[in-house]
Design a protein around this motif. Structure first.
Motif, short mmCIF file in Angstrom:
data_model
loop_
_atom_site.label_atom_id
_atom_site.label_comp_id
_atom_site.label_asym_id
_atom_site.label_seq_id
_atom_site.Cartn_x
_atom_site.Cartn_y
_atom_site.Cartn_z
N GLN A 99 0.81 -1.05 -0.15
CA GLN A 99 0.07 -0.04 0.07
C GLN A 99 0.75 1.21 0.15
N ALA A 100 1.98 1.39 0.96
CA ALA A 100 2.85 2.34 0.75
C ALA A 100 3.35 2.82 -0.40
N TYR A 101 4.00 1.41 -1.10
CA TYR A 101 4.68 1.43 -2.29
C TYR A 101 3.93 2.29 -3.25
N CYS A 102 2.48 1.76 -3.54
CA CYS A 102 1.49 2.07 -4.58
C CYS A 102 1.17 3.75 -4.46
N LEU A 103 1.06 3.99 -3.03
CA LEU A 103 0.73 5.41 -2.73
C LEU A 103 1.89 6.24 -3.37
N PHE A 104 3.31 5.75 -3.12
CA PHE A 104 4.25 6.59 -3.57
C PHE A 104 4.61 6.75 -4.97
N CYS A 105 4.08 5.67 -5.64
CA CYS A 105 4.03 5.62 -6.91
C CYS A 105 2.87 6.56 -7.62
N GLU A 106 1.86 6.57 -7.00
CA GLU A 106 0.78 7.24 -7.35
C GLU A 106 0.69 8.99 -7.13
N GLU A 107 1.53 9.29 -6.27
CA GLU A 107 1.84 10.87 -6.26
C GLU A 107 2.14 11.49 -7.46
N GLU A 108 1.88 12.58 -7.69
CA GLU A 108 2.06 13.30 -8.99
C GLU A 108 3.46 13.74 -9.01
N LYS A 109 3.91 14.02 -7.71
CA LYS A 109 5.23 14.67 -7.52
C LYS A 109 5.92 13.62 -6.60
N GLU A 110 7.32 13.55 -6.75
CA GLU A 110 8.26 12.41 -6.07
C GLU A 110 7.90 12.65 -4.66
N GLY A 111 7.75 13.81 -4.25
CA GLY A 111 7.34 13.94 -2.86
C GLY A 111 8.58 13.54 -1.62
N ASN A 112 8.23 13.24 -0.65
CA ASN A 112 9.46 13.14 0.18
C ASN A 112 9.22 11.71 0.92
N LEU A 113 10.52 10.68 0.56
CA LEU A 113 10.10 9.42 0.81
C LEU A 113 10.01 9.16 2.13
N GLU A 114 10.61 10.04 3.16
CA GLU A 114 10.54 9.75 4.46
C GLU A 114 9.27 9.91 5.17
N SER A 115 8.33 10.79 4.50
CA SER A 115 7.03 10.89 4.88
C SER A 115 6.09 9.65 4.74
N HIS A 116 6.73 8.67 3.98
CA HIS A 116 5.80 7.31 3.82
C HIS A 116 5.77 6.64 5.25
N PRO A 117 4.94 5.56 5.52
CA PRO A 117 5.11 4.66 6.82
C PRO A 117 6.58 4.08 6.92
N GLN A 118 6.81 4.53 8.27
CA GLN A 118 7.97 4.32 8.70
C GLN A 118 9.07 4.66 7.75
N GLY A 119 9.07 5.58 6.90
CA GLY A 119 10.14 6.21 5.96
C GLY A 119 10.76 5.21 5.10
N MET A 120 11.83 5.48 4.77
CA MET A 120 12.57 4.46 3.76
C MET A 120 13.56 3.89 4.56
N LYS A 121 13.38 2.42 4.57
CA LYS A 121 14.49 1.71 5.40
C LYS A 121 15.74 1.71 4.75
N ASP A 122 16.89 1.64 5.85
CA ASP A 122 17.84 1.60 5.29
C ASP A 122 18.45 0.19 5.20
N THR A 123 19.18 0.04 4.00
CA THR A 123 19.61 -1.32 3.49
C THR A 123 21.17 -1.44 3.63
#
Length: 199
Positions: free
Chosen positions: A175-199
């Motif tokens: 759900q978080a990934y699809c929301l990210f793709c659907e946003e018209e602008k890139e937006g802030n990755l850290e604003s998504h649930p739990q932010g972007m995980k470090d790998t």
């Protein structure tokens, strides 16, 4: 002048784009799409690879692909020959099917993988005249599978890695990934649930 040698890293994914010669259509109907996936299957049986995202348009296709065992050029060469041979036989076509060599650019971080996949999945709605109203309505893109929480229909298609960068919760990550793709602008990755995980 010699062609520039392509970089290959068996641990990295590449964004690959292959266009029809003179930007002509290379996919005309559902049979052509099926033929392309048959070519993918045959290629995978010879040179294993992993794909995180794909989108097949009418005159080109996108792959986010990693080749762990052989240089990516071998994978793409085999794939493109298989599909080209099938296309030429079906349409009695002669000449070059593709425009020059395929484009490739390496994605070296979780952030770049997310952004490239987003670009790939938004292709059908980012044309001058959008091909569909919603991204999930375009069946020839892996976004349809992500959005509808489908199981991967292909052994080479990984639908878990990209969502895992955005959420640790199994139910929420797609759900978080699809929301990210659907946003018209890139937006802030850290604003998504739990932010972007470090790998």
């Amino acid at each position: 002048m010699a062609r520039k040698r392509r970089r290959w890293n068996p641990e990295r994914f590449d964004h690959v784009v292959m266009r029809g010669n003179n930007r002509q259509d290379i996919f005309h109907d559902r049979g052509d799409i099926s033929s392309f996936f048959r070519a993918m299957h045959y290629t995978y049986s010879k040179y294993p690879f992993t794909i995180l995202a794909y989108c097949i348009m009418t005159n080109h296709y996108h792959l986010l692909i990693r080749s762990p065992e052989v240089p990516l050029g071998q994978v793409m060469g085999y794939l493109n020959r298989r599909y080209s041979d099938a296309y030429k036989k079906k349409y009695n076509y002669s000449g070059h099917l593709y425009e020059s060599r395929y484009f490739s650019e390496m994605a070296s971080s979780p952030r770049s993988l997310l952004l490239v996949s987003r670009y790939i999945h938004r292709n059908p709605i980012n044309t001058k005249i959008p091909m569909v109203k919603k991204m999930e309505d375009y069946l020839d893109s892996s976004f349809y599978l992500y959005k509808n929480e489908k199981e991967s229909p292909y052994p080479y298609l990984d639908l878990e890695l990209l969502p895992s960068f955005l959420s640790e919760a199994t139910k929420q990550n797609r759900q978080a990934y699809c929301l990210f793709c659907e946003e018209e602008k890139e937006g802030n990755l850290e604003s998504h649930p739990q932010g972007m995980k470090d790998t």
